[in-house]
Design a protein around this motif. Structure first.
Motif, short mmCIF file in Angstrom:
data_model
loop_
_atom_site.label_atom_id
_atom_site.label_comp_id
_atom_site.label_asym_id
_atom_site.label_seq_id
_atom_site.Cartn_x
_atom_site.Cartn_y
_atom_site.Cartn_z
N LEU A 38 16.99 -0.04 6.06
CA LEU A 38 16.45 0.26 4.73
C LEU A 38 15.16 -0.51 4.46
O LEU A 38 14.23 0.03 3.86
N VAL A 39 15.07 -1.75 4.90
CA VAL A 39 13.86 -2.55 4.67
C VAL A 39 12.67 -1.92 5.39
O VAL A 39 11.58 -1.80 4.82
N THR A 40 12.87 -1.48 6.61
CA THR A 40 11.80 -0.84 7.37
C THR A 40 11.38 0.46 6.70
O THR A 40 10.18 0.74 6.56
N ILE A 41 12.34 1.25 6.25
CA ILE A 41 12.04 2.52 5.61
C ILE A 41 11.27 2.30 4.31
O ILE A 41 10.29 2.99 4.03
N LEU A 42 11.69 1.33 3.52
CA LEU A 42 10.98 1.03 2.26
C LEU A 42 9.57 0.51 2.52
O LEU A 42 8.63 0.86 1.81
N THR A 43 9.42 -0.31 3.55
CA THR A 43 8.10 -0.83 3.91
C THR A 43 7.17 0.31 4.31
O THR A 43 6.01 0.37 3.88
N VAL A 44 7.68 1.24 5.10
CA VAL A 44 6.87 2.39 5.52
C VAL A 44 6.54 3.27 4.32
O VAL A 44 5.43 3.80 4.22
N MET A 45 7.47 3.41 3.39
CA MET A 45 7.19 4.20 2.18
C MET A 45 6.05 3.58 1.39
O MET A 45 5.16 4.30 0.89
N VAL A 46 6.05 2.27 1.24
CA VAL A 46 4.98 1.58 0.51
C VAL A 46 3.65 1.75 1.25
O VAL A 46 2.61 2.04 0.64
N LEU A 47 3.67 1.59 2.59
CA LEU A 47 2.45 1.77 3.37
C LEU A 47 1.92 3.20 3.26
O LEU A 47 0.71 3.42 3.15
N MET A 48 2.81 4.18 3.25
CA MET A 48 2.39 5.57 3.10
C MET A 48 1.78 5.81 1.72
O MET A 48 0.81 6.55 1.59
N GLY A 49 2.34 5.17 0.71
CA GLY A 49 1.78 5.29 -0.63
C GLY A 49 0.38 4.72 -0.70
O GLY A 49 -0.53 5.33 -1.27
N PHE A 50 0.19 3.53 -0.12
CA PHE A 50 -1.14 2.92 -0.10
C PHE A 50 -2.12 3.77 0.70
O PHE A 50 -3.28 3.93 0.32
N THR A 51 -1.66 4.34 1.81
CA THR A 51 -2.51 5.21 2.63
C THR A 51 -2.92 6.44 1.83
O THR A 51 -4.09 6.83 1.84
N TYR A 52 -1.98 7.05 1.14
CA TYR A 52 -2.28 8.23 0.33
C TYR A 52 -3.29 7.89 -0.77
O TYR A 52 -4.25 8.63 -0.98
N MET A 53 -3.09 6.77 -1.45
CA MET A 53 -4.02 6.39 -2.50
C MET A 53 -5.41 6.10 -1.94
O MET A 53 -6.42 6.46 -2.55
N SER A 54 -5.48 5.48 -0.78
CA SER A 54 -6.76 5.18 -0.16
C SER A 54 -7.48 6.47 0.25
O SER A 54 -8.69 6.62 0.03
#
Length: 64
Positions: A38-54
């Motif tokens: 779950l920690v890895t999945i949540l970390t990737v979700m946050v990274l994907m959000g930052f990537t999308y915003m960028s």
């Protein structure tokens, strides 16, 4: 911060860096060097959000 907004191939350096980090995390999970939990999945979700915003910011700036 100005350095991170430099564009290369239509994307900012920040966008490229976030995408490389996502690829690295994917590779580490594939090689079983980090757990797929779950920690890895949540970390990737946050990274994907930052990537999308960028990428959205890059698109907004390029249309001006």
């Amino acid at each position: 911060m100005k350095l991170l907004s430099i564009h290369f191939a239509g994307q900012s350096i920040l966008s490229w860096g976030l995408q490389v980090i996502l690829i690295a995390v994917t590779w580490l999970v594939y090689d079983h060097q980090i757990q797929n939990n779950l920690v890895t999945i949540l970390t990737v979700m946050v990274l994907m959000g930052f990537t999308y915003m960028s990428l959205a910011k890059d698109t907004k700036n390029s249309s001006k």
